[in-house]
Motif scaffolding. Structure first.
Motif, PDB file in Angstrom:
ATOM      1  N   SER A 233      12.829  -2.030   3.306  1.00 54.89           N
ATOM      2  CA  SER A 233      12.598  -1.549   4.669  1.00 54.89           C
ATOM      3  C   SER A 233      11.101  -1.596   4.972  1.00 54.89           C
ATOM      4  O   SER A 233      10.266  -1.583   4.048  1.00 54.89           O
ATOM      5  N   PRO A 234      10.697  -1.676   6.236  1.00 49.95           N
ATOM      6  CA  PRO A 234       9.271  -1.660   6.570  1.00 49.95           C
ATOM      7  C   PRO A 234       8.545  -0.442   6.025  1.00 49.95           C
ATOM      8  O   PRO A 234       7.379  -0.535   5.630  1.00 49.95           O
ATOM      9  N   GLN A 235       9.205   0.709   5.967  1.00 50.17           N
ATOM     10  CA  GLN A 235       8.557   1.907   5.423  1.00 50.17           C
ATOM     11  C   GLN A 235       8.288   1.752   3.928  1.00 50.17           C
ATOM     12  O   GLN A 235       7.216   2.127   3.439  1.00 50.17           O
ATOM     13  N   GLN A 236       9.241   1.191   3.199  1.00 52.10           N
ATOM     14  CA  GLN A 236       9.035   0.965   1.770  1.00 52.10           C
ATOM     15  C   GLN A 236       7.894  -0.017   1.529  1.00 52.10           C
ATOM     16  O   GLN A 236       7.064   0.176   0.628  1.00 52.10           O
ATOM     17  N   ILE A 237       7.836  -1.071   2.341  1.00 50.12           N
ATOM     18  CA  ILE A 237       6.769  -2.067   2.185  1.00 50.12           C
ATOM     19  C   ILE A 237       5.411  -1.437   2.453  1.00 50.12           C
ATOM     20  O   ILE A 237       4.437  -1.657   1.710  1.00 50.12           O
ATOM     21  N   SER A 238       5.319  -0.646   3.521  1.00 53.69           N
ATOM     22  CA  SER A 238       4.042  -0.041   3.902  1.00 53.69           C
ATOM     23  C   SER A 238       3.490   0.850   2.789  1.00 53.69           C
ATOM     24  O   SER A 238       2.293   0.793   2.460  1.00 53.69           O
ATOM     25  N   HIS A 239       4.335   1.668   2.193  1.00 51.78           N
ATOM     26  CA  HIS A 239       3.863   2.576   1.152  1.00 51.78           C
ATOM     27  C   HIS A 239       3.633   1.852  -0.176  1.00 51.78           C
ATOM     28  O   HIS A 239       2.758   2.254  -0.965  1.00 51.78           O
ATOM     29  N   ARG A 240       4.368   0.791  -0.427  1.00 49.58           N
ATOM     30  CA  ARG A 240       4.182   0.061  -1.681  1.00 49.58           C
ATOM     31  C   ARG A 240       2.895  -0.748  -1.675  1.00 49.58           C
ATOM     32  O   ARG A 240       2.296  -0.993  -2.736  1.00 49.58           O
ATOM     33  N   LEU A 241       2.435  -1.151  -0.487  1.00 50.52           N
ATOM     34  CA  LEU A 241       1.170  -1.882  -0.390  1.00 50.52           C
ATOM     35  C   LEU A 241       0.021  -1.067  -0.991  1.00 50.52           C
ATOM     36  O   LEU A 241      -0.889  -1.615  -1.622  1.00 50.52           O
ATOM     37  N   VAL A 242       0.054   0.233  -0.774  1.00 51.74           N
ATOM     38  CA  VAL A 242      -1.029   1.091  -1.279  1.00 51.74           C
ATOM     39  C   VAL A 242      -1.020   1.106  -2.805  1.00 51.74           C
ATOM     40  O   VAL A 242      -2.081   1.110  -3.453  1.00 51.74           O
ATOM     41  N   LYS A 243       0.156   1.101  -3.414  1.00 53.46           N
ATOM     42  CA  LYS A 243       0.239   1.116  -4.877  1.00 53.46           C
ATOM     43  C   LYS A 243      -0.102  -0.241  -5.486  1.00 53.46           C
ATOM     44  O   LYS A 243      -0.743  -0.330  -6.529  1.00 53.46           O
ATOM     45  N   ASP A 244       0.344  -1.323  -4.815  1.00 50.70           N
ATOM     46  CA  ASP A 244       0.120  -2.654  -5.380  1.00 50.70           C
ATOM     47  C   ASP A 244      -1.304  -3.160  -5.149  1.00 50.70           C
ATOM     48  O   ASP A 244      -1.810  -3.979  -5.933  1.00 50.70           O
ATOM     49  N   PHE A 245      -1.963  -2.701  -4.090  1.00 52.24           N
ATOM     50  CA  PHE A 245      -3.329  -3.154  -3.773  1.00 52.24           C
ATOM     51  C   PHE A 245      -4.202  -1.927  -3.497  1.00 52.24           C
ATOM     52  O   PHE A 245      -4.663  -1.707  -2.366  1.00 52.24           O
ATOM     53  N   PRO A 246      -4.451  -1.101  -4.519  1.00 50.67           N
ATOM     54  CA  PRO A 246      -5.196   0.150  -4.280  1.00 50.67           C
ATOM     55  C   PRO A 246      -6.638  -0.057  -3.873  1.00 50.67           C
ATOM     56  O   PRO A 246      -7.231   0.806  -3.215  1.00 50.67           O
ATOM     57  N   THR A 247      -7.238  -1.186  -4.234  1.00 56.37           N
ATOM     58  CA  THR A 247      -8.664  -1.408  -3.940  1.00 56.37           C
ATOM     59  C   THR A 247      -8.883  -2.482  -2.886  1.00 56.37           C
ATOM     60  O   THR A 247     -10.000  -2.945  -2.703  1.00 56.37           O
ATOM     61  N   THR A 248      -7.828  -2.880  -2.201  1.00 54.95           N
ATOM     62  CA  THR A 248      -7.954  -3.933  -1.178  1.00 54.95           C
ATOM     63  C   THR A 248      -7.538  -3.372   0.189  1.00 54.95           C
ATOM     64  O   THR A 248      -6.346  -3.352   0.534  1.00 54.95           O
ATOM     65  N   PRO A 249      -8.480  -2.888   0.973  1.00 53.54           N
ATOM     66  CA  PRO A 249      -8.141  -2.296   2.274  1.00 53.54           C
ATOM     67  C   PRO A 249      -7.485  -3.293   3.228  1.00 53.54           C
ATOM     68  O   PRO A 249      -6.756  -2.888   4.146  1.00 53.54           O
ATOM     69  N   GLN A 250      -7.765  -4.594   3.031  1.00 46.76           N
ATOM     70  CA  GLN A 250      -7.187  -5.587   3.936  1.00 46.76           C
ATOM     71  C   GLN A 250      -5.664  -5.687   3.782  1.00 46.76           C
ATOM     72  O   GLN A 250      -4.975  -6.140   4.675  1.00 46.76           O
ATOM     73  N   MET A 251      -5.166  -5.259   2.604  1.00 49.51           N
ATOM     74  CA  MET A 251      -3.732  -5.327   2.343  1.00 49.51           C
ATOM     75  C   MET A 251      -3.080  -3.991   2.704  1.00 49.51           C
ATOM     76  O   MET A 251      -2.534  -3.267   1.879  1.00 49.51           O
ATOM     77  N   ARG A 252      -3.153  -3.668   3.976  1.00 45.15           N
ATOM     78  CA  ARG A 252      -2.548  -2.450   4.491  1.00 45.15           C
ATOM     79  C   ARG A 252      -1.800  -2.791   5.791  1.00 45.15           C
ATOM     80  O   ARG A 252      -2.299  -3.554   6.632  1.00 45.15           O
ATOM     81  N   ALA A 253      -0.618  -2.233   5.928  1.00 41.95           N
ATOM     82  CA  ALA A 253       0.146  -2.411   7.166  1.00 41.95           C
ATOM     83  C   ALA A 253       1.054  -1.208   7.340  1.00 41.95           C
ATOM     84  O   ALA A 253       1.829  -0.870   6.433  1.00 41.95           O
ATOM     85  N   SER A 254       0.921  -0.550   8.450  1.00 43.19           N
ATOM     86  CA  SER A 254       1.767   0.608   8.702  1.00 43.19           C
ATOM     87  C   SER A 254       3.199   0.161   8.991  1.00 43.19           C
ATOM     88  O   SER A 254       3.475  -1.022   9.239  1.00 43.19           O
ATOM     89  N   THR A 255       4.109   1.099   8.958  1.00 40.65           N
ATOM     90  CA  THR A 255       5.514   0.792   9.262  1.00 40.65           C
ATOM     91  C   THR A 255       5.652   0.197  10.653  1.00 40.65           C
ATOM     92  O   THR A 255       6.365  -0.791  10.862  1.00 40.65           O
TER      93      THR A 255
END
Length: 471
Positions: A233-255
């Motif tokens: 789901s878009p919500q799962q993707i949005s929160h998983r981005l933070v765990k998979d790319f903790p030091t890359t601010p460009q890899m962020r997308a809200s739900t």
């Protein structure tokens, strides 16, 4: 320039035209088939005594449908006999005439179809100095810090009066820099500062278009697409981005950003491809209903119970009724119930297997047709769709119909209590269409001869007779 010679037609063609028009009753079609100029054709028909209104040919299917209905068939049965669709059968039954973008009802009401519009507000555009701008955006008030159209008109008047920028700013209670920038940015006409043009330009300048995040960032888009393909789901993707790319601010997308990419920015095949990955499989957003923006229940405005006369609450004046339906097995049959508030006197309306608004209207009219004028006061109903013909019922019976609030059955307490008593005779889950009119009359008579505690052990029939004698 000389006028062209008038067209001439042989007498045989005119005779054939008149014969076909009398046979078909359609002037324009016959004229087109025979190659006759339409004004000439209508002139011939008029001189021959054939009115253009005769072009409306009687619909044989409609006439047969009405004949079958008069013979006692239900609407569904009559419609199946003549092979008509449900909408046409409903219109024929109700005597509705179809007009351009609307309908005319037998009592003279004209209902216009709303203009189709996907958004909540139709887009209105204007082309003038400053370009094409959506007028709904122009008229929208954003914040007091923006100059309004009235202030821009005032600015134009003060400018023409010869005041300086600081004097104008003092008069308008704005900063001099605000006035200065407004005049520099939005003066584009050779006639000087024009307030309406300036207002449109300010709206265009206010826009800050930018490329969508998932369109601009290929790596982020690839990640989101891959997870959507795995039914995330878009919500799962949005929160998983933070765990998979903790030091890359460009890899962020809200739900919401992901939903926007699917429903707004994606086009064509991409829209279908991404939308199918969502759990609901939608490729377009479903608008949510606002609880405070409830649409009208019926075409005719409802008269709220809050507008009902105060005397109804006292139960001292007879003639005020409450009504509802009791429903049979699987919603396939129904009986209309009416209860007089002062005496608890019960009347039952036969419906059989039809509980459409028209069937309920006709049943209620038949049920109350013998009531004296003194007992025709008000009728309180719930907001069920079966009472959509309340205006026609009022016109036929002189009852004023009021509607209880949504989800407030206690506002029709007498009727709710009586419906519970009626379940002794008409149990839940049974077919109510098997009960004849005589059966309903017998049940109502038996219930009206039953003493009630609320009436000091009088019967509803006795109490109603006493009230009528006093009035």
């Amino acid at each position: 320039m000389a006028r062209a010679a008038p067209r001439t037609y042989p007498a045989e063609l005119k005779a054939e035209f008149l014969r076909l028009v009398r046979e078909r009753e359609i002037i324009s079609t016959v004229a087109h088939e025979l190659g006759i100029h339409r004004p000439t054709a209508y002139a011939w028909a008029r001189k021959a005594g054939i009115s253009t209104s005769e072009a409306r040919k009687v619909n044989p299917r409609r006439e047969e449908f009405l004949r079958l209905r008069a013979a006692g068939l239900t609407r569904v049965e009559a419609r199946a006999r003549v092979g008509a669709d449900a909408r046409s059968a409903t219109d024929w039954d109700k005597g509705i005439t179809i007009i351009n973008r609307g309908r005319v009802y037998p009592d003279g009401r004209v209902v216009r179809y709303p203009v189709k519009n996907n958004d909540s507000v139709p887009e209105r555009r204007t082309r003038a100095i400053g370009g094409s701008v959506d007028l709904n955006v122009v008229e929208k008030i954003i914040h007091p810090r923006y100059l309004s159209l009235l202030e821009r008109e005032q600015l134009q008047d003060l400018r023409r009066a010869g005041l300086s920028i600081r004097a104008i700013a003092s008069e308008m209670r704005r900063a001099p820099s605000t006035i200065s920038r407004e005049l520099k940015r939005n003066t584009v006409s050779v006639r000087g500062y024009m307030p309406h043009t300036a207002h449109r330009l300010s709206v265009k300048h206010r826009a800050r278009p930018r490329q969508a995040k998932l369109v601009a960032n290929a790596e982020l888009r690839s990640y989101v697409q891959g997870k959507l393909a795995k039914r995330w789901s878009p919500q799962q993707i949005s929160h998983r981005l933070v765990k998979d790319f903790p030091t890359t601010p460009q890899m962020r997308a809200s739900t919401e950003t992901i939903y926007q990419a699917i429903y707004v920015h994606a086009r064509g095949e991409l829209t279908r491809e991404l939308g199918k990955q969502l759990r609901r499989g939608r490729i377009a957003r479903k608008p949510h209903k606002q609880p405070d923006a409830r649409r009208p229940r019926f075409v005719d405005p409802m008269n709220s119970i809050s507008n009902r006369p105060a005397e109804v609450d006292s139960r001292k004046v007879p003639g005020h009724w409450e009504g509802d339906l009791i429903i049979g097995a699987l919603g396939g049959s129904a009986i209309a119930t009416l209860v007089e508030r002062s005496s608890r006197f019960v009347m039952l309306g036969h419906l059989g297997r039809e509980r459409t608004a028209e069937a309920v209207r006709d049943s209620l009219i038949t049920t109350v047709r013998h009531l004296p004028t003194s007992l025709r006061g008000t009728l309180t109903w719930d907001q069920g769709a079966e009472m959509a013909e309340h205006r026609a019922f009022t016109a036929a019976t002189n009852f004023d119909v009021y509607f209880a609030d949504a989800g407030a059955p206690w506002q029709r307490g007498s009727n709710e209590n009586t419906n519970g008593l009626l379940r002794q005779y008409f149990p839940r889950g049974t077919d109510l269409a098997v009960h004849s009119v005589d059966k309903l009359l017998a049940v109502a008579e038996e219930l009206n001869d039953r003493p009630r505690k609320s009436l000091d052990w009088d019967t509803p029939a006795e109490r109603l007779s006493a009230l009528l004698e006093v009035s």
